[in-house]
Design a protein around this motif. Sequence first.
Motif, short mmCIF file in Angstrom:
data_model
loop_
_atom_site.label_atom_id
_atom_site.label_comp_id
_atom_site.label_asym_id
_atom_site.label_seq_id
_atom_site.Cartn_x
_atom_site.Cartn_y
_atom_site.Cartn_z
N ASP A 138 15.47 3.68 -3.40
CA ASP A 138 14.49 4.73 -3.69
C ASP A 138 13.58 4.34 -4.85
O ASP A 138 12.64 5.08 -5.18
CB ASP A 138 15.19 6.05 -4.02
N SER A 139 13.83 3.20 -5.46
CA SER A 139 12.98 2.72 -6.55
C SER A 139 11.58 2.43 -6.01
O SER A 139 11.42 1.69 -5.04
CB SER A 139 13.56 1.45 -7.17
N ALA A 140 10.57 3.03 -6.63
CA ALA A 140 9.19 2.90 -6.18
C ALA A 140 8.32 3.73 -7.12
O ALA A 140 8.83 4.45 -7.98
CB ALA A 140 9.01 3.41 -4.75
N THR A 141 7.02 3.64 -6.92
CA THR A 141 6.10 4.58 -7.60
C THR A 141 5.77 5.67 -6.59
O THR A 141 5.40 5.39 -5.46
CB THR A 141 4.82 3.86 -8.06
N TYR A 142 5.90 6.91 -7.04
CA TYR A 142 5.62 8.06 -6.18
C TYR A 142 4.29 8.67 -6.60
O TYR A 142 4.09 9.03 -7.77
CB TYR A 142 6.76 9.07 -6.25
N LEU A 143 3.38 8.76 -5.64
CA LEU A 143 2.03 9.24 -5.89
C LEU A 143 1.82 10.59 -5.24
O LEU A 143 2.28 10.84 -4.12
CB LEU A 143 1.00 8.26 -5.31
N LYS B 115 13.02 14.78 3.66
CA LYS B 115 13.18 13.52 4.38
C LYS B 115 14.26 12.74 3.66
O LYS B 115 14.07 12.30 2.52
CB LYS B 115 11.86 12.75 4.39
N GLU B 116 15.40 12.58 4.29
CA GLU B 116 16.53 11.87 3.71
C GLU B 116 16.86 12.48 2.34
O GLU B 116 17.19 13.65 2.25
CB GLU B 116 16.24 10.37 3.64
N SER C 124 3.62 20.78 -7.63
CA SER C 124 4.55 20.38 -6.59
C SER C 124 5.66 19.56 -7.25
O SER C 124 5.41 18.86 -8.25
CB SER C 124 3.83 19.53 -5.52
N PHE C 125 6.84 19.68 -6.69
CA PHE C 125 7.97 18.89 -7.17
C PHE C 125 8.47 18.00 -6.05
O PHE C 125 8.51 18.41 -4.87
CB PHE C 125 9.11 19.79 -7.65
N LEU C 126 8.85 16.80 -6.43
CA LEU C 126 9.54 15.91 -5.49
C LEU C 126 10.94 15.72 -6.05
O LEU C 126 11.13 15.12 -7.11
CB LEU C 126 8.82 14.57 -5.37
N HIS C 127 11.91 16.28 -5.34
CA HIS C 127 13.29 16.20 -5.78
C HIS C 127 13.94 15.00 -5.09
O HIS C 127 13.82 14.84 -3.87
CB HIS C 127 14.05 17.49 -5.41
N ILE C 128 14.63 14.20 -5.90
CA ILE C 128 15.38 13.07 -5.35
C ILE C 128 16.86 13.38 -5.56
O ILE C 128 17.33 13.44 -6.71
CB ILE C 128 15.00 11.75 -6.03
N GLY D 196 0.82 -1.19 0.00
CA GLY D 196 0.00 0.00 0.00
C GLY D 196 0.86 1.25 0.00
O GLY D 196 2.03 1.22 0.38
N PRO D 197 0.31 2.37 -0.46
CA PRO D 197 1.07 3.63 -0.43
C PRO D 197 1.49 4.00 0.99
O PRO D 197 0.74 3.80 1.95
CB PRO D 197 0.07 4.65 -0.98
N GLU D 198 2.70 4.56 1.07
CA GLU D 198 3.26 4.97 2.36
C GLU D 198 3.41 6.48 2.37
O GLU D 198 4.01 7.05 1.45
CB GLU D 198 4.61 4.30 2.57
N PHE D 199 2.88 7.13 3.39
CA PHE D 199 2.89 8.59 3.45
C PHE D 199 4.32 9.13 3.55
O PHE D 199 5.15 8.62 4.31
CB PHE D 199 2.07 9.04 4.67
N LEU D 200 4.58 10.20 2.78
CA LEU D 200 5.87 10.87 2.84
C LEU D 200 5.75 12.30 3.40
O LEU D 200 6.37 12.62 4.40
CB LEU D 200 6.49 10.95 1.44
N PHE D 201 4.96 13.14 2.71
CA PHE D 201 4.88 14.55 3.08
C PHE D 201 3.47 15.10 2.89
O PHE D 201 2.74 14.61 2.05
CB PHE D 201 5.77 15.42 2.16
#
Lengths: 112, 110
Positions: B82-87, B59-60, B71-75, B43-48
């Motif tokens: 860090d491989s995953a799907t970001y929603l 966060k890290e 919105s931008f999510l900078h990696i 399941g999706p895991e909350f980030l921000f």
Amino acid sequence: DTAVSQTPKYLVTQMGNDKSIKCEQNLGHDTMYWYKQDSKKFLKIMFSYNNKELIINETVPNRFSPKSPDKAHLNLHINSLELGDSAVYFCASSQDETGELFFGEGSRLTVL
Amino acid sequence: EDQVTQSPEALRLQEGESSSLNCSYTVSGLRGLFWYRQDPGKGPEFLFTLYSAGEEKEKERLKATLTKKESFLHITAPKPEDSATYLCAVQARRWGKFQFGAGTQVVVTP
């Protein structure tokens, strides 16, 4: 000590059957949800309950019926399953209607 | 009509190669914009959560920023884990439900 748990993880069934998915959360949250994730990975809200009361009911066929016996549990019953019901169903909870969602691991339903 | 669009659909990065994911939204009266990470079979895991334009959260190796339209999510210096799907999801003030984008699938190779 899983936060949001749902069972079963996998369901394979024939068209026309009825099935249920159960969800429990031990986070003490007031609001619980059912989401459907299709093959294109879109997460769509189906239902939301706050303290056992239905607050969101999206355009979902009435073959889908949620039940919340208490604020820690939200079950989903599906009647007369159709091929298009195949998807992953996620249960989620949040502290209130505005907070971040905590998801279960999903229940993959396959209708043959 | 409220919309959430994420780009790109997929992103392949070398380990250490920084990049950004985009989430564009149109919603009347934003209550909050949320980022989640989803691993295969999970399941999706909350980030921000971001609430107002100009806000940033870190966060890290992840940093999320918000403007009035996107919105931008900078990696930064990503690792294979860090491989995953970001929603991305938005919540409007007038309704409680979250509207999700289709996600960006990120693969980081060693």
